[in-house]
Design a protein around this motif. Structure first.
Motif, PDB file in Angstrom:
ATOM      1  N   THR A  73      -1.565   6.574   6.954  1.00  6.25           N
ATOM      2  CA  THR A  73      -2.831   6.209   7.043  1.00  6.25           C
ATOM      3  C   THR A  73      -3.320   5.249   5.988  1.00  6.25           C
ATOM      4  OG1 THR A  73      -3.487   8.528   8.072  1.00  6.25           O
ATOM      5  CG2 THR A  73      -5.245   7.306   7.161  1.00  6.25           C
ATOM      6  N   PHE A  74      -4.042   4.333   6.299  1.00 10.95           N
ATOM      7  CA  PHE A  74      -4.446   3.126   5.343  1.00 10.95           C
ATOM      8  C   PHE A  74      -5.822   2.842   5.870  1.00 10.95           C
ATOM      9  CE2 PHE A  74       0.031   2.966   5.985  1.00 10.95           C
ATOM     10  CZ  PHE A  74       0.626   3.168   4.575  1.00 10.95           C
ATOM     11  N   ALA A  75      -6.697   2.592   4.784  1.00 11.40           N
ATOM     12  CA  ALA A  75      -8.066   2.095   5.340  1.00 11.40           C
ATOM     13  C   ALA A  75      -8.112   0.608   5.941  1.00 11.40           C
ATOM     14  CB  ALA A  75      -8.998   1.976   3.786  1.00 11.40           C
ATOM     15  N   PRO A  76      -8.924   0.580   6.822  1.00 13.45           N
ATOM     16  CA  PRO A  76      -8.949  -0.608   7.659  1.00 13.45           C
ATOM     17  C   PRO A  76      -8.934  -1.963   6.694  1.00 13.45           C
ATOM     18  CG  PRO A  76     -10.846   0.940   8.270  1.00 13.45           C
ATOM     19  CD  PRO A  76     -10.258   1.485   7.126  1.00 13.45           C
ATOM     20  N   PRO A  77      -8.459  -2.946   6.925  1.00  7.60           N
ATOM     21  CA  PRO A  77      -8.351  -4.197   6.118  1.00  7.60           C
ATOM     22  C   PRO A  77      -9.928  -4.921   6.068  1.00  7.60           C
ATOM     23  CG  PRO A  77      -7.451  -4.540   8.371  1.00  7.60           C
ATOM     24  CD  PRO A  77      -7.481  -3.271   8.355  1.00  7.60           C
ATOM     25  N   GLY A  78     -10.027  -5.812   5.023  1.00  4.98           N
ATOM     26  CA  GLY A  78     -11.308  -6.166   5.056  1.00  4.98           C
ATOM     27  C   GLY A  78     -12.243  -5.857   3.901  1.00  4.98           C
ATOM     28  N   GLU A  79     -13.166  -6.152   3.661  1.00  7.52           N
ATOM     29  CA  GLU A  79     -14.124  -6.097   2.354  1.00  7.52           C
ATOM     30  C   GLU A  79     -13.843  -4.689   1.997  1.00  7.52           C
ATOM     31  OE1 GLU A  79     -14.281  -9.901   1.925  1.00  7.52           O
ATOM     32  OE2 GLU A  79     -15.237  -8.495   0.412  1.00  7.52           O
TER      33      GLU A  79
ATOM     34  N   TRP B  32       0.821  -1.278   0.019  1.00 10.83           N
ATOM     35  CA  TRP B  32      -0.074   0.031  -0.115  1.00 10.83           C
ATOM     36  C   TRP B  32       0.759   1.238  -0.108  1.00 10.83           C
ATOM     37  CZ3 TRP B  32      -0.446  -4.175   3.402  1.00 10.83           C
ATOM     38  CH2 TRP B  32      -1.574  -5.064   3.101  1.00 10.83           C
ATOM     39  N   LEU B  33       0.324   2.344  -0.427  1.00 16.05           N
ATOM     40  CA  LEU B  33       1.107   3.460  -0.593  1.00 16.05           C
ATOM     41  C   LEU B  33       0.408   4.607   0.067  1.00 16.05           C
ATOM     42  CD1 LEU B  33       3.526   5.371  -1.365  1.00 16.05           C
ATOM     43  CD2 LEU B  33       2.421   5.661  -3.653  1.00 16.05           C
ATOM     44  N   SER B  34       0.641   5.215   1.200  1.00 17.05           N
ATOM     45  CA  SER B  34       0.036   6.427   1.571  1.00 17.05           C
ATOM     46  C   SER B  34      -0.040   7.510   0.839  1.00 17.05           C
ATOM     47  CB  SER B  34       0.401   6.745   2.878  1.00 17.05           C
ATOM     48  OG  SER B  34       1.605   7.537   2.952  1.00 17.05           O
TER      49      SER B  34
ATOM     50  N   GLY C 183      -6.409  16.237   0.677  1.00 15.01           N
ATOM     51  CA  GLY C 183      -5.744  16.438   1.912  1.00 15.01           C
ATOM     52  C   GLY C 183      -6.329  15.196   3.032  1.00 15.01           C
ATOM     53  N   ASP C 184      -5.820  14.714   3.833  1.00 19.09           N
ATOM     54  CA  ASP C 184      -6.103  13.754   4.663  1.00 19.09           C
ATOM     55  C   ASP C 184      -7.622  13.842   5.238  1.00 19.09           C
ATOM     56  OD1 ASP C 184      -3.707  11.886   4.568  1.00 19.09           O
ATOM     57  OD2 ASP C 184      -2.852  12.977   6.376  1.00 19.09           O
TER      58      ASP C 184
END
Length: 532
Positions: free
Chosen positions: A289-295, A281-283, A390-391
């Motif tokens: 910050t990365f999206a939560p894992p899962g579907e 993954w690349l921020s 932005g974030d």
């Protein structure tokens, strides 16, 4: 100079031997073989070492180093020169001289792995060596791959924590380095991810991948640098080269093995780029910050034929023809006035209502806040637009409940799109397109098949799709959706059934497209700078 064979780009690695077979030129050779490039191992120093310690370092004479380079220049000129352990200031001067000499004849990239100390603690560089790196190699470097301690030493600063690494990378770029990747193999965040900070012309951000628990990691730094050099030699830009290096090094760590009583070597092998679990993954910014894992947040039904329209009237026309996934793309003019804003709102309201009545999914291009306000199903955004949010803006977008589609054209853009956990990622342009000017080379069915196998989420094929045969080919690659723009023509009711049949035929094909061992570059690499 004679040109190297096109199928085997040449990389020179100017580095040290490792009598234990773990790091240095031994690791470099394994990494080069994994990428299918030809490595010329240029010996700068001979080390006496095993898996426990380095007991002696014997630099080769400058004359011996010069002779090796001269012999190669006459027959095997490089696309990329990579440096590892150098034997002293005279070696650094010699490398700088040869980079200038080579660049006067053809573009040559320089990857600098600043080997300043062994993992066992042996120091390879004093103050004069650090000065030589700063003055001679950094201004000529296409990419440098220091770890955190090496980055700090090159800058003469204390070792930075995670928050300080982006600033150190920026300072290294100010000293002339085109691209930096500060590796973090010795560190993992609270989620068990190893974070490397990448700063390139194409993109900045944290490259993240799950930490691979192994005590056999000798040679991982050499593997990373040589993998990046090999990717550059194959024509990838630095940001893509670093993504591939991250994947190759993860694969090599998985294949680390004991050899002696201490830490064993990593083993780079081919096949790393076809393992979806290795794609990082690349921020989107300096926050990891990365999206939560899962579907994904997305619809579960297939996107199928994905019509792209530019007006409410056109949306109603293709919906009446049977389209059940569409995107409304109305571009903002340079100076939007109140009348344009009102017309945009009316077009979205009308299109959303038509899509609801037809039981279709409507994605709005760009105008995500208005789309959320009016109750659209989803939104499609390009990466520049997402960066500009932005974030905080990206967090609001994720909280809006809109299904999100993201464009991607390269490996680093795919890695970055994944960090938002979108409902789909678009891969394009698959074929040459005149719809809009762009710097990207066509992906072709081979890269599309790679995207579909590696993304870990639905992929939509877009760009240059003008015939039912191309729709079938894209579906055969595994695309969840296939975009239709100009191919719909003036009579979508006549054309759309043909395209839908082609899509189903592609999905039902008995022999899906094979996933390539490596994707091909989708952006032309920059020419190396002139001699310093």
């Amino acid at each position: 100079m004679t040109a190297p064979h096109a199928a085997r780009p040449v990389v020179w690695s100017i580095a040290g031997t490792d009598s234990g077979g773990g790091a240095g030129l031994s690791a470099d050779q394994r990494a080069a073989d994994a990428f299918g490039v030809h490595l010329c191992p240029v010996v700068a120093a001979v080390t006496a070492q095993n898996s426990l310690a380095v007991t002696r370092i014997e630099p080769v004479s400058p004359l011996a180093l010069e002779a090796q380079l001269q012999a190669l220049a006459d027959d095997l000129p490089p696309q990329v020169v990579k440096t590892g352990l150098l034997g002293g200031v005279e070696h650094v001067r010699l490398v700088a001289h040869w980079i200038d000499r080579l660049r006067r004849r053809h573009p040559v990239a320089l990857v600098v792995d600043p080997v300043l100390a062994a993992s066992t603690g042996a120091s390879f560089a004093d103050a004069s060596m650090l000065t030589a790196y700063r003055e001679l190699l950094l201004p000529r470097a296409t990419l440098i791959t220091p770890n955190r301690r090496e980055a700090a030493a090159l800058l003469g600063q204390p070792e930075a924590d995670t928050a300080g690494l982006p600033t150190q990378a920026l300072e290294l770029r100010r000293r002339g380095v085109q691209a930096v990747c500060i590796t973090g193999g010795d560190f993992a965040d609270l989620n068990g991810r190893v974070l490397d900070w990448m700063a390139t012309e194409q993109a900045d951000g944290w490259l993240a991948a799950p930490r691979i628990a192994t005590e056999h990691h000798h040679g991982s730094g050499c593997t990373f640098a040589t993998s990046a050099a090999a990717a550059l030699a194959l024509g990838f830009v630095p940001a893509d080269a670093v993504v591939l290096a991250k994947m190759a090094t993860g694969h090599a760590l998985r294949h680390g093995h004991p050899a002696g009583a201490g830490r064993g070597p990593v083993r780079a092998t081919s096949g790393f780029a076809a393992d979806a679990s290795l794609l990082p993954w690349l921020s989107w910014g300096a926050s990891p910050t990365f999206a939560p894992p899962g579907e994904p947040d997305a619809p579960r039904a297939s996107l199928d034929l994905y019509a792209i329209v530019d007006s409410a009237a056109r949306a109603e026309q293709v919906l009446a023809a049977g389209a059940r996934t569409l995107q409304l793309r109305i571009k903002t003019p340079a100076a939007p006035d109140a009348a344009w804003q009102a017309a945009l709102r009316t077009a979205l309201q009308r299109s959303i209502a038509a899509a609801r009545e037809a039981g279709a999914r409507l994605f709005v291009n760009d105008h995500w806040q208005l789309a959320a306000e009016l109750g659209a199903f989803g939104v499609h955004l390009g990466q520049e637009d997402l960066l500009a949010l932005g974030d905080d803006g990206r967090a609001r977008l994720r909280a809006s409940g809109l299904a999100l589609g993201i464009s991607s054209h390269s490996l680093w853009e795919l890695a970055r799109a994944r960090s938002m956990a979108p409902c789909y990622v678009a891969c394009g342009p698959v074929w040459p397109t005149l719809t809009k000017a762009m710097p990207w080379r066509p992906q072709g069915p081979d890269n599309l098949a790679w995207w579909c196998a590696m993304a870990g989420l639905p992929v939509v094929a877009i760009g240059g799709i003008l015939t039912p045969e191309q729709v079938e080919a894209a579906a055969r690659c595994g695309a969840d959706g296939v975009c239709a723009v100009r191919v719909l023509g003036d009579d979508p009711a006549r054309v759309l059934p043909q395209l839908q049949r082609a899509l189903q035929a592609g999905r039902q094909a008995a022999t899906p497209s094979p996933v390539p061992a490596l994707p091909h570059p989708s952006l032309a690499a920059s020419v190396a700078p002139p001699p310093s």
